[in-house]
Design a protein around this motif. Structure first.
Motif, PDB file in Angstrom:
ATOM      1  N   ILE A  13       9.901   3.612   3.313  1.00 10.83           N
ATOM      2  CA  ILE A  13       8.762   2.715   3.521  1.00 10.83           C
ATOM      3  C   ILE A  13       8.633   2.377   5.002  1.00 10.83           C
ATOM      4  O   ILE A  13       7.552   2.443   5.584  1.00 10.83           O
ATOM      5  CB  ILE A  13       8.920   1.424   2.693  1.00 10.83           C
ATOM      6  N   GLY A  14       9.758   2.029   5.634  1.00 10.03           N
ATOM      7  CA  GLY A  14       9.742   1.698   7.054  1.00 10.03           C
ATOM      8  C   GLY A  14       9.343   2.869   7.924  1.00 10.03           C
ATOM      9  O   GLY A  14       8.597   2.718   8.893  1.00 10.03           O
ATOM     10  N   LEU A  15       9.847   4.060   7.579  1.00  7.24           N
ATOM     11  CA  LEU A  15       9.494   5.245   8.361  1.00  7.24           C
ATOM     12  C   LEU A  15       8.011   5.582   8.229  1.00  7.24           C
ATOM     13  O   LEU A  15       7.362   5.959   9.211  1.00  7.24           O
ATOM     14  CB  LEU A  15      10.358   6.429   7.931  1.00  7.24           C
ATOM     15  N   SER A  16       7.465   5.453   7.021  1.00  7.98           N
ATOM     16  CA  SER A  16       6.046   5.755   6.852  1.00  7.98           C
ATOM     17  C   SER A  16       5.157   4.698   7.508  1.00  7.98           C
ATOM     18  O   SER A  16       3.992   4.953   7.793  1.00  7.98           O
ATOM     19  CB  SER A  16       5.702   5.907   5.374  1.00  7.98           C
ATOM     20  N   ALA A  17       5.720   3.515   7.757  1.00  6.81           N
ATOM     21  CA  ALA A  17       4.972   2.474   8.459  1.00  6.81           C
ATOM     22  C   ALA A  17       5.067   2.637   9.966  1.00  6.81           C
ATOM     23  O   ALA A  17       4.450   1.882  10.713  1.00  6.81           O
ATOM     24  CB  ALA A  17       5.480   1.098   8.061  1.00  6.81           C
TER      25      ALA A  17
ATOM     26  N   ASP B 153       0.824  -1.203   0.000  1.00  7.05           N
ATOM     27  CA  ASP B 153       0.000   0.000   0.000  1.00  7.05           C
ATOM     28  C   ASP B 153       0.860   1.256   0.000  1.00  7.05           C
ATOM     29  O   ASP B 153       0.547   2.240  -0.679  1.00  7.05           O
ATOM     30  CB  ASP B 153      -0.938   0.007   1.211  1.00  7.05           C
ATOM     31  N   ILE B 154       1.951   1.231   0.757  1.00  5.63           N
ATOM     32  CA  ILE B 154       2.847   2.386   0.820  1.00  5.63           C
ATOM     33  C   ILE B 154       3.524   2.604  -0.535  1.00  5.63           C
ATOM     34  O   ILE B 154       3.651   3.731  -1.012  1.00  5.63           O
ATOM     35  CB  ILE B 154       3.886   2.210   1.948  1.00  5.63           C
ATOM     36  N   VAL B 155       3.960   1.513  -1.184  1.00  5.25           N
ATOM     37  CA  VAL B 155       4.615   1.635  -2.489  1.00  5.25           C
ATOM     38  C   VAL B 155       3.629   2.141  -3.536  1.00  5.25           C
ATOM     39  O   VAL B 155       3.976   2.986  -4.363  1.00  5.25           O
ATOM     40  CB  VAL B 155       5.234   0.282  -2.917  1.00  5.25           C
ATOM     41  N   VAL B 156       2.399   1.650  -3.499  1.00  8.80           N
ATOM     42  CA  VAL B 156       1.389   2.096  -4.460  1.00  8.80           C
ATOM     43  C   VAL B 156       1.059   3.566  -4.256  1.00  8.80           C
ATOM     44  O   VAL B 156       0.828   4.304  -5.215  1.00  8.80           O
ATOM     45  CB  VAL B 156       0.119   1.217  -4.348  1.00  8.80           C
ATOM     46  N   ALA B 157       1.067   4.026  -3.008  1.00  7.73           N
ATOM     47  CA  ALA B 157       0.760   5.422  -2.719  1.00  7.73           C
ATOM     48  C   ALA B 157       1.829   6.353  -3.269  1.00  7.73           C
ATOM     49  O   ALA B 157       1.546   7.513  -3.584  1.00  7.73           O
ATOM     50  CB  ALA B 157       0.609   5.627  -1.219  1.00  7.73           C
TER      51      ALA B 157
ATOM     52  N   ILE C 127      15.142   2.207  -5.537  1.00  2.00           N
ATOM     53  CA  ILE C 127      13.765   2.611  -5.277  1.00  2.00           C
ATOM     54  C   ILE C 127      12.844   1.526  -5.793  1.00  2.00           C
ATOM     55  O   ILE C 127      13.207   0.755  -6.679  1.00  2.00           O
ATOM     56  CB  ILE C 127      13.412   3.980  -5.911  1.00  2.00           C
ATOM     57  N   TYR C 128      11.662   1.465  -5.219  1.00  2.00           N
ATOM     58  CA  TYR C 128      10.667   0.477  -5.595  1.00  2.00           C
ATOM     59  C   TYR C 128       9.437   1.199  -6.118  1.00  2.00           C
ATOM     60  O   TYR C 128       8.988   2.202  -5.549  1.00  2.00           O
ATOM     61  CB  TYR C 128      10.295  -0.391  -4.388  1.00  2.00           C
ATOM     62  N   LYS C 129       8.898   0.689  -7.225  1.00  2.00           N
ATOM     63  CA  LYS C 129       7.699   1.262  -7.842  1.00  2.00           C
ATOM     64  C   LYS C 129       6.652   0.174  -7.997  1.00  2.00           C
ATOM     65  O   LYS C 129       6.991  -0.989  -8.206  1.00  2.00           O
ATOM     66  CB  LYS C 129       8.030   1.853  -9.212  1.00  2.00           C
ATOM     67  N   ALA C 130       5.404   0.573  -7.926  1.00  2.00           N
ATOM     68  CA  ALA C 130       4.304  -0.384  -8.108  1.00  2.00           C
ATOM     69  C   ALA C 130       4.177  -0.722  -9.584  1.00  2.00           C
ATOM     70  O   ALA C 130       4.478   0.088 -10.450  1.00  2.00           O
ATOM     71  CB  ALA C 130       3.008   0.212  -7.596  1.00  2.00           C
ATOM     72  N   VAL C 131       3.745  -1.939  -9.857  1.00  2.00           N
ATOM     73  CA  VAL C 131       3.593  -2.380 -11.256  1.00  2.00           C
ATOM     74  C   VAL C 131       2.338  -1.789 -11.840  1.00  2.00           C
ATOM     75  O   VAL C 131       1.348  -1.627 -11.245  1.00  2.00           O
ATOM     76  CB  VAL C 131       3.550  -3.916 -11.330  1.00  2.00           C
TER      77      VAL C 131
ATOM     78  N   ILE D 183       9.884   4.800  -4.103  1.00  2.00           N
ATOM     79  CA  ILE D 183      10.208   5.026  -2.698  1.00  2.00           C
ATOM     80  C   ILE D 183      11.281   4.029  -2.286  1.00  2.00           C
ATOM     81  O   ILE D 183      11.316   2.902  -2.765  1.00  2.00           O
ATOM     82  CB  ILE D 183       8.938   4.899  -1.811  1.00  2.00           C
ATOM     83  N   ASN D 184      12.175   4.459  -1.406  1.00  2.00           N
ATOM     84  CA  ASN D 184      13.249   3.567  -0.948  1.00  2.00           C
ATOM     85  C   ASN D 184      12.809   2.822   0.312  1.00  2.00           C
ATOM     86  O   ASN D 184      11.843   3.198   0.976  1.00  2.00           O
ATOM     87  CB  ASN D 184      14.546   4.344  -0.725  1.00  2.00           C
ATOM     88  N   PRO D 185      13.500   1.720   0.658  1.00  2.00           N
ATOM     89  CA  PRO D 185      13.076   0.909   1.808  1.00  2.00           C
ATOM     90  C   PRO D 185      13.044   1.664   3.134  1.00  2.00           C
ATOM     91  O   PRO D 185      12.165   1.432   3.957  1.00  2.00           O
ATOM     92  CB  PRO D 185      14.111  -0.214   1.854  1.00  2.00           C
ATOM     93  N   LYS D 186      13.972   2.581   3.338  1.00  2.00           N
ATOM     94  CA  LYS D 186      13.981   3.322   4.597  1.00  2.00           C
ATOM     95  C   LYS D 186      12.736   4.190   4.713  1.00  2.00           C
ATOM     96  O   LYS D 186      12.109   4.258   5.773  1.00  2.00           O
ATOM     97  CB  LYS D 186      15.240   4.181   4.706  1.00  2.00           C
TER      98      LYS D 186
END
Length: 129
Positions: free
Chosen positions: A86-90, A72-76, A125-129, A81-84
């Protein structure tokens, strides 16, 4: 390694192997004596039919709550977005934010739900498909 411990480990392995062999032998085998029609008969009966394009099968992927949260975070974040981040937003701590997200990201990469893009150096960085 103590000899007693080694014997104990070996006996556990033998019990496990016996259980696997017993499980394999108890599975029902396919009936090989089934009547098979000759192929030549079918070839004579076959009539040309209109080929239909099969719709792509919908694949359902079961995700853990953590993996779903990371997805959900990556899709948003459509631009990546980078892994760090993602973790911070979680809501994870700054020190363990990246490692928290990495495990879920590996599963999402295997299931091809996110794309991994290598930036300069070791930045990813990671992007949603």
């Amino acid at each position: 390694m103590r000899l007693a411990h080694k014997r104990k480990v070996q006996s556990k392995l033998q019990k496990r192997m016996k259980a696997i062999v017993a499980n394999l032998s108890s599975t029902p085998k396919a009936d090989t004596s089934a009547k098979v029609e000759p192929v030549a008969k079918k070839a004579a009966i076959v009539t040309p039919q209109q080929e239909s394009v099969a719709a792509p099968a919908k694949v359902t992927v079961t995700l853990t709550p953590k993996q779903q949260q990371v997805l959900d975070i990556v899709v948003a974040n459509a631009n990546g977005i980078n892994p760090k981040s993602i973790g911070l937003s979680a809501g994870q701590e700054d020190a363990k934010a990246a490692s928290w997200a990495t495990g879920a990201l590996k599963k999402l990469l295997q299931e091809e739900l996110v794309l991994k893009e290598q930036l300069s150096g070791n930045k990813v960085i990671y992007k949603a498909v």
